[in-house]
Structures are given as structure tokens and as C-alpha cells.
Design an enzyme around this catalytic site. Structure first.
Site, PDB file in Angstrom:
ATOM      1  N   TYR A 166       2.688  10.226  -0.545  1.00 54.95           N
ATOM      2  CA  TYR A 166       3.845   9.773   0.215  1.00 54.95           C
ATOM      3  C   TYR A 166       5.156  10.114  -0.484  1.00 54.95           C
ATOM      4  CZ  TYR A 166       0.331   6.680   2.404  1.00 54.95           C
ATOM      5  OH  TYR A 166      -0.780   6.167   3.021  1.00 54.95           O
ATOM      6  N   LYS A 177      -3.088   5.717  -4.276  1.00 55.29           N
ATOM      7  CA  LYS A 177      -4.171   6.663  -3.987  1.00 55.29           C
ATOM      8  C   LYS A 177      -4.060   7.910  -4.839  1.00 55.29           C
ATOM      9  CE  LYS A 177      -3.733   4.969   0.739  1.00 55.29           C
ATOM     10  NZ  LYS A 177      -2.378   4.402   0.603  1.00 55.29           N
ATOM     11  N   HIS A 193      -7.591   9.622  -1.800  1.00 57.13           N
ATOM     12  CA  HIS A 193      -6.887   9.707  -0.530  1.00 57.13           C
ATOM     13  C   HIS A 193      -7.687  10.456   0.535  1.00 57.13           C
ATOM     14  CE1 HIS A 193      -2.516   9.558   1.101  1.00 57.13           C
ATOM     15  NE2 HIS A 193      -3.377   9.354   2.066  1.00 57.13           N
ATOM     16  N   ASP A 233       0.837  -1.197   0.000  1.00 56.57           N
ATOM     17  CA  ASP A 233       0.000   0.000   0.000  1.00 56.57           C
ATOM     18  C   ASP A 233       0.875   1.253   0.000  1.00 56.57           C
ATOM     19  OD1 ASP A 233      -3.013   1.029   1.022  1.00 56.57           O
ATOM     20  OD2 ASP A 233      -1.349   2.298   1.661  1.00 56.57           O
TER      21      ASP A 233
END
Length: 297
Positions: A52, A81, A115, A47
């Protein structure tokens, strides 16, 4: 099956691993190494997210892990996401998604999540995700951080019911109402921050149970979430801990001990809408991936 290869069937028939590795707050190099280590040691769920800032590293880790383990891409379940700053109409979302595939080095992803529900764009963005799903480069679509009001609004407008709602879920934040509502609509919950940002690891109840079962406090929490039938993605950058976190399948918590942990809920969230600048100008987190710095090594 009770183990790392155990799956849950999503509402569109796709099977998703119930346990996986998350890579929040890790740079590209660390993500590569963590993901490869996880795959070598039996993890099938990975994931990540555009926000990120480590999709390239995650993709490199997937490639390396597959080479080292002898597995095929189809053996893995990869989630990423839609970034908040790239929400919008189909052209914008599809362009963002194609860039994510390129960074990951993949032809498709297994699960694509929104997200956060950015209030001005989440309905339009979800319709774009529905179209991408129909085009076949996404095996399932879902959302993350949706409360019940926003989920109701989405369900009123959506043609495809989200397969997953990824929420913060841990002993002190158990999201009873969201979990009940989502399950009533056949939407599975995935836990982010399953260890409560580390805070739950020193809870006296958890520590007592760890001594009772001869396990780490992390293993007690992750086993509790397993027995609560919550899909879990847990982050670690340490090889030994990645392995240890997955060693929760040769013991069970008693019903009484599950209830002990259930009683720890305080409804305390680490992050929520008001923490973000598009809701609150004084929020802690900007609509940017600049905070996820990376340096070449």
C-alpha cells in the site's frame, strides 16, 4: 461481547478484534489521519501492507491515536503484509520485515500475512515467516488471497497452520468453498473489500434492507458480515463514515434477511491471480508499489 472490542481467538490462542480499519489506496497523510480517527473512536484493529506504500503514515496514525486516546500499544492489533516483491528466503523476508517495523515505528506486529501466494516463492517465504514468528516479533502469522489448492500445498509443507486467510468477501463474492475449507482447518477468514468496492452499496436488496432497518447500506452489509462471523476490515478516509461504519452493534438482521443477502453471491472477484504481472504479462497490477503514490504536504 458484541462491539468494537469484540475479539475472536485465533488458532494459536491470540485474540484478534473482529472489526477494524483498512487503509488500502490511501497515501501516508490520509492513512495517518484515518488511523488516528479510528483509534480515538474505539477501533482496536488496524490493517495495512507494504504494497500500500503507507506503513509510515499508518505508524504515525497509531502513535497519534494512542496519544489522543490514552490507550497502550498492547491494546491495539496491528496487521501488515509481506510484499510480493520481497518474498524469498529467510534473509530476504526478515530484512523486509525489519524495514516494515521501522516504517511502522513498532517493536512487533500482531499479525503478519503473506499478501499473495507468488507461485515460485510462497512456500519458502512462509517458512521464513514461521521462523520470524518463533523469534517473537510477530504474534500470529497467516496468508491472504489463498485459494484451496495453494492452501492445501501450504498445509502439506507448513509447521504452523496459518491463523488467518484474508480474502475478498462481500455480498457478491462469498467464497463458500474457501471459507468452508479454511474453517475446517481452524483458519479464520478476514474480509477485504467488504463493501464490494462500493458496488454492493447500491444493490436493490441492500437498499431495501437499509430502509427497513433505518440504517445505511454500508451498515447493513457490515452487520451481515458480522453475523456471518467474518473478521472485517473496512476502509474509509472520512471521519464521520469511520464512526458510522462501526455503529452496527445495536441492531441485528433477521435470519431471513441474512439469507436474502446470502443469495446475492455471484462469485465475482475484483482481483485474482491473472490480474498480476507475475502470472500474466498483460495483468493490470505490476509487482511494484509505484502505483501507491504519495506527495509531501
Amino acid at each position: 461481547m458484541d462491539g468494537l472490542h469484540s475479539t475472536i481467538t485465533l488458532n494459536n490462542g491470540v485474540k484478534m478484534p473482529r472489526f477494524g480499519l483498512g487503509v488500502w489506496k490511501t497515501d501516508n497523510h490520509t492513512s495517518r489521519d484515518s488511523v488516528a480517527t479510528a483509534i480515538r473512536n474505539g477501533y482496536l484493529g488496524i490493517d495495512t501492507a507494504r504494497q500500500y506504500g503507507n506503513e509510515q503514515g499508518t505508524g504515525a496514525g497509531i502513535k497519534l491515536g494512542l496519544e489522543q486516546s490514552g490507550l497502550k500499544r498492547s491494546d491495539l492489533f496491528v496487521t501488515t503484509k509481506l510484499y510480493n516483491g520481497e518474498q524469498g528466503d529467510y534473509d530476504q523476508v526478515s530484512r523486509a520485515f525489519e524495514n516494515q517495523l521501522k516504517d511502522l515505528g513498532l517493536d512487533y506486529v500482531d499479525l503478519y500475512l503473506m499478501h499473495w501466494p507468488v507461485d515460485k516463492t510462497y512456500l519458502e517465504s512462509y517458512h521464513a515467516m514461521e521462523r520470524l514468528y518463533r523469534e517473537g516479533k510477530i504474534r500470529a502469522i497467516g496468508v491472504s488471497n489463498f485459494d484451496n489448492d495453494r492452501m492445501k500445498n501450504l498445509l502439506d509443507e507448513a509447521e504452523i497452520v496459518p491463523a488467518v486467510n484474508q480474502m475478498e468477501f462481500n455480498p457478491t463474492n462469498q467464497e463458500h468453498e474457501i471459507l468452508e475449507f479454511d474453517r475446517s482447518h481452524k483458519i479464520e477468514m478476514t474480509a477485504w473489500s467488504p463493501l464490494g468496492g462500493g458496488a454492493s452499496l447500491t444493490n436493490p436488496v441492500i437498499e431495501t434492507l437499509a430502509k427497513k432497518y433505518g440504517r445505511s447500506t454500508a451498515q447493513i452489509i457490515l452487520r451481515w458480515e458480522w453475523q456471518r462471523n467474518i473478521i472485517t476490515v473496512v476502509k474509509s478516509t472520512h471521519g464521520k463514515r469511520i464512526i458510522q461504519n462501526s455503529q452496527i452493534f445495536n441492531f441485528s438482521l433477521s435470519a431471513e434477511d441474512v439469507q436474502q443477502i446470502n443469495k446475492l453471491d455471484q462469485g465475482k472477484r475484483a482481483l485474482w491471480y491473472d490480474d498480476f504481472q507475475w502470472h500474466n504479462p498483460k495483468g493490470a497490477f505490476a509487482n511494484s508499489i509505484a502505483q501507491w503514490s504519495d506527495t509531501k504536504k
